[in-house]
Scaffold this active site. Structure first.
Site, PDB file in Angstrom:
ATOM      1  N   GLY A 138       0.998  -1.206  -0.464  1.00 54.84           N
ATOM      2  CA  GLY A 138      -0.222  -0.283   0.068  1.00 54.84           C
ATOM      3  C   GLY A 138       0.678   1.075   0.689  1.00 54.84           C
ATOM      4  O   GLY A 138       2.164   1.259  -0.033  1.00 54.84           O
TER       5      GLY A 138
ATOM      6  N   LYS B  89       4.373  12.335  -3.518  1.00 53.10           N
ATOM      7  CA  LYS B  89       4.675  11.365  -2.378  1.00 53.10           C
ATOM      8  C   LYS B  89       5.313  11.958  -1.668  1.00 53.10           C
ATOM      9  O   LYS B  89       5.913  12.935  -1.784  1.00 53.10           O
ATOM     10  CB  LYS B  89       5.584  10.778  -3.805  1.00 53.10           C
ATOM     11  CG  LYS B  89       6.588   9.318  -3.354  1.00 53.10           C
ATOM     12  CD  LYS B  89       7.476   9.083  -4.599  1.00 53.10           C
ATOM     13  CE  LYS B  89       8.095   7.517  -5.118  1.00 53.10           C
ATOM     14  NZ  LYS B  89       8.366   7.084  -5.862  1.00 53.10           N
TER      15      LYS B  89
ATOM     16  N   ASP C 282       7.787   6.757   7.987  1.00 53.02           N
ATOM     17  CA  ASP C 282       7.370   8.241   8.899  1.00 53.02           C
ATOM     18  C   ASP C 282       6.637   9.098   7.416  1.00 53.02           C
ATOM     19  O   ASP C 282       6.358  10.206   7.677  1.00 53.02           O
ATOM     20  CB  ASP C 282       9.179   9.128   9.259  1.00 53.02           C
ATOM     21  CG  ASP C 282      10.012   9.051   7.659  1.00 53.02           C
ATOM     22  OD1 ASP C 282      10.090   9.170   6.734  1.00 53.02           O
ATOM     23  OD2 ASP C 282      10.720   9.981   8.023  1.00 53.02           O
TER      24      ASP C 282
ATOM     25  N   ARG D 226       2.538  13.364  -8.113  1.00 51.42           N
ATOM     26  CA  ARG D 226       2.831  12.951  -9.369  1.00 51.42           C
ATOM     27  C   ARG D 226       1.741  12.270 -10.384  1.00 51.42           C
ATOM     28  O   ARG D 226       0.370  12.780  -9.597  1.00 51.42           O
ATOM     29  CB  ARG D 226       3.310  11.730  -9.135  1.00 51.42           C
ATOM     30  CG  ARG D 226       3.534  11.172 -10.151  1.00 51.42           C
ATOM     31  CD  ARG D 226       4.480   9.800  -9.834  1.00 51.42           C
ATOM     32  NE  ARG D 226       3.936   8.591  -7.893  1.00 51.42           N
ATOM     33  CZ  ARG D 226       4.039   7.586  -7.808  1.00 51.42           C
ATOM     34  NH1 ARG D 226       5.772   7.216  -7.883  1.00 51.42           N
ATOM     35  NH2 ARG D 226       3.653   6.849  -7.643  1.00 51.42           N
TER      36      ARG D 226
ATOM     37  N   ASP E 232       4.531  -4.689  -7.814  1.00 49.34           N
ATOM     38  CA  ASP E 232       3.293  -3.074  -7.712  1.00 49.34           C
ATOM     39  C   ASP E 232       4.849  -2.105  -8.277  1.00 49.34           C
ATOM     40  O   ASP E 232       3.679  -1.167  -8.038  1.00 49.34           O
ATOM     41  CB  ASP E 232       3.787  -2.890  -5.716  1.00 49.34           C
ATOM     42  CG  ASP E 232       5.494  -3.143  -5.019  1.00 49.34           C
ATOM     43  OD1 ASP E 232       6.102  -4.591  -5.135  1.00 49.34           O
ATOM     44  OD2 ASP E 232       5.932  -2.243  -4.820  1.00 49.34           O
TER      45      ASP E 232
ATOM     46  N   ASP F 120       7.984   4.408 -10.167  1.00 47.57           N
ATOM     47  CA  ASP F 120       8.802   5.060  -9.499  1.00 47.57           C
ATOM     48  C   ASP F 120      10.111   5.048  -9.569  1.00 47.57           C
ATOM     49  O   ASP F 120      10.402   3.460 -10.475  1.00 47.57           O
ATOM     50  CB  ASP F 120       8.711   3.565  -8.496  1.00 47.57           C
ATOM     51  CG  ASP F 120       9.338   3.590  -6.413  1.00 47.57           C
ATOM     52  OD1 ASP F 120      10.276   4.269  -7.248  1.00 47.57           O
ATOM     53  OD2 ASP F 120       9.024   2.612  -5.927  1.00 47.57           O
TER      54      ASP F 120
END
Length: 492
Positions: free
Chosen positions: A93, A116, A128, A180, A260, A270
């Site tokens: 997730g 992000k 965090d 993004r 993912d 990513d």
């Protein structure tokens, strides 16, 4: 000044796969600064129909900097699972990301607007949820470079410093948030969390809805088909085969091809431990966490097929009620991946060498050149550019790894008109790519408050083909020994 209209398309269609999000708290560290724009993608804002005045406004800064929610919007973190380095994680997730919502671009297409580095979510586990400036600017830079090269990719609308500092790599670094934009954030892992991590009854109810949603968002021509699930698999196989072929053609190493990070849309997503080839090396690995070389440059197509096979497994119950027929149908589609990848790759390389795509000699000529480049540890990007110089009359070019016998074979099958061929080659062979030493230097300088190297490199890779006065250093190889010691990190 008009705020964008953000829809809740995904959250409304698939509420089981989202969790609500809350903005970051105001920084309380001594000496904390207010949020600030570091980079604003004006061209992307225009394409999306987003008011630049709003982006640069205090409200835009707070919304895109994860400090506030746009009135009427429904920000959520998305649930997904994933195979990471071959091992299955049943629930990953968005641990540090949030989907603000969807907007319609100038062509009427839905586009996700996400953050992000926006803080902890339900899925953050022990992290965090924040990001620091270096990785945020890396993703901004890489997305723009890939877009300029014609490679499907997510892109950044803004990079914003949060005003606080975040502990990474043993030191406190400037915190930052990336806004993004993506065709969607659906990924193979989205299907895995439904098909593999949920109870059978819940999975059976949700999986058809997820397929229908994915088809509507990305492959609407398949909607209502009797073989919708198999058609979706086929479409994603085709999109990923072309995407990875494009990566290979420019020397891009993704670095973390987990399921993912494998999108249903066929976009690159990513840009953590990614890098670019300097010397041509199919075993090139730059990721600090890929100690076994699973995602090395020359293995990316194989991993792409492996990831797509996991998608195929998820879709089996919807492909056919009979398990054997379902497996046969999925296998038949997956077996097309290798041919599709090869055809796309050879077509791209034929263009880069000025050759006819349908020539039987193209494949052998390409492979022989790559073998010679690997043996000579030749610079991949510069070699292809210098071949065009040779056609323009440089009879003795300095092209390490290119043998004169190969030059003879190559020129013998070129079309007539060398000047025209050289110009066509220059139009598809970039001169400026995000060379690893330049990226490192730019991000280090940005962390110290100097954005000039980042902005200069961004300008170069955003127009990668034509020679730009004053940017000679951006086309130069890395210093001796740099490539061997270069390591990239995921930035979490």
């Amino acid at each position: 000044m008009t705020a964008p209209l953000l829809l809740a398309d995904y959250a409304t269609a698939l509420p089981e796969l989202v969790r609500p999000w809350q903005p970051l708290p105001e920084p309380t560290q001594p000496g904390a600064q207010p949020p600030e724009h570091v980079a604003v993608n004006e061209a992307l804002a225009s394409k999306l129909g987003v008011d630049l005045g709003w982006v640069r406004s205090r409200e835009g800064l707070n919304v895109l900097g994860a400090r506030a929610i746009l009135p009427g919007s429904t920000p959520v973190a998305q649930a997904y699972a994933g195979h990471q380095f071959g091992g299955f994680s049943p629930l990953l997730g968005d641990g540090r990301a949030v989907l603000l919502g969807e907007l319609r671009d100038g062509a009427g297409r839905l586009r996700d607007l996400a953050l992000k580095g926006s803080g902890r979510t339900t899925f953050a586990r022990g992290g965090d949820g924040r990001a620091v400036l270096g990785p945020v600017l890396r993703e901004y830079l890489m997305g723009e470079a890939m877009h300029a090269l014609g490679i499907p990719t997510t892109r950044a609308l803004t990079a914003i410093t949060t005003g606080d500092r975040v502990f990474r790599d043993g030191i406190m670094q400037p915190g930052a948030v990336l806004a993004r934009v993506a065709a969607s954030h659906l990924r193979v892992g989205t299907f895995e969390v439904v098909a593999r991590s949920m109870e059978p009854e819940a999975s059976a109810a949700l999986l058809p809805r997820l397929v229908t949603y994915a088809v509507r968002r990305h492959y609407p021509d398949l909607a209502g088909s009797d073989a919708e699930a198999l058609g979706l698999l086929d479409a994603v196989v085709a999109a990923q085969a072309e995407l990875i072929a494009r990566w290979s053609s420019v020397g891009f190493v993704h670095g973390v091809m987990n399921t993912d990070n494998t999108t249903i849309s066929g976009e690159t997503i990513d840009y953590g431990p990614c890098a670019w080839l300097e010397t041509y090396d199919e075993d090139a690995v730059f990721s600090s966490i890929d100690t076994g070389g699973r995602y090395r440059f020359g293995y990316q197509a194989s991993i792409g097929l492996w990831n797509l096979s996991r998608l195929g497994e998820c879709l089996l119950p919807l492909i056919d009620d009979d398990p054997e027929r379902a497996v046969a149908g999925a296998t038949g589609v997956l077996e097309t991946f290798a041919g599709r990848y090869r055809d796309h790759y050879l077509a791209l390389m034929a263009d880069k060498l000025g050759l006819a795509r349908d020539s039987a000699q193209t494949g052998p000529v390409v492979m022989t050149l790559l073998e010679s480049m690997a043996a000579a540890r030749a610079d991949y990007t510069l070699t292809l550019r210098r071949l065009a110089d040779y056609l323009r009359g440089d009879e003795a070019p300095d092209i390490p790894g290119v043998e004169h016998d190969w030059l003879g074979r190559w020129t013998a099958i070129l079309p007539a008109g060398r000047a025209e061929t050289a110009a066509a080659m220059d139009a598809v062979n970039p001169l400026y790519v995000p060379r690893n030493h330049l990226v490192d230097a730019a991000l280090t300088a940005a962390g110290d408050g100097d954005l000039a190297p980042f902005e200069r490199l961004l300008a170069g890779v955003s127009e990668p083909y034509a020679v730009r006065p004053g940017l000679d250093d951006l086309a130069a190889p890395a210093p001796p020994g740099f490539t061997e010691r270069h390591v990239t990190y995921c930035g979490t």
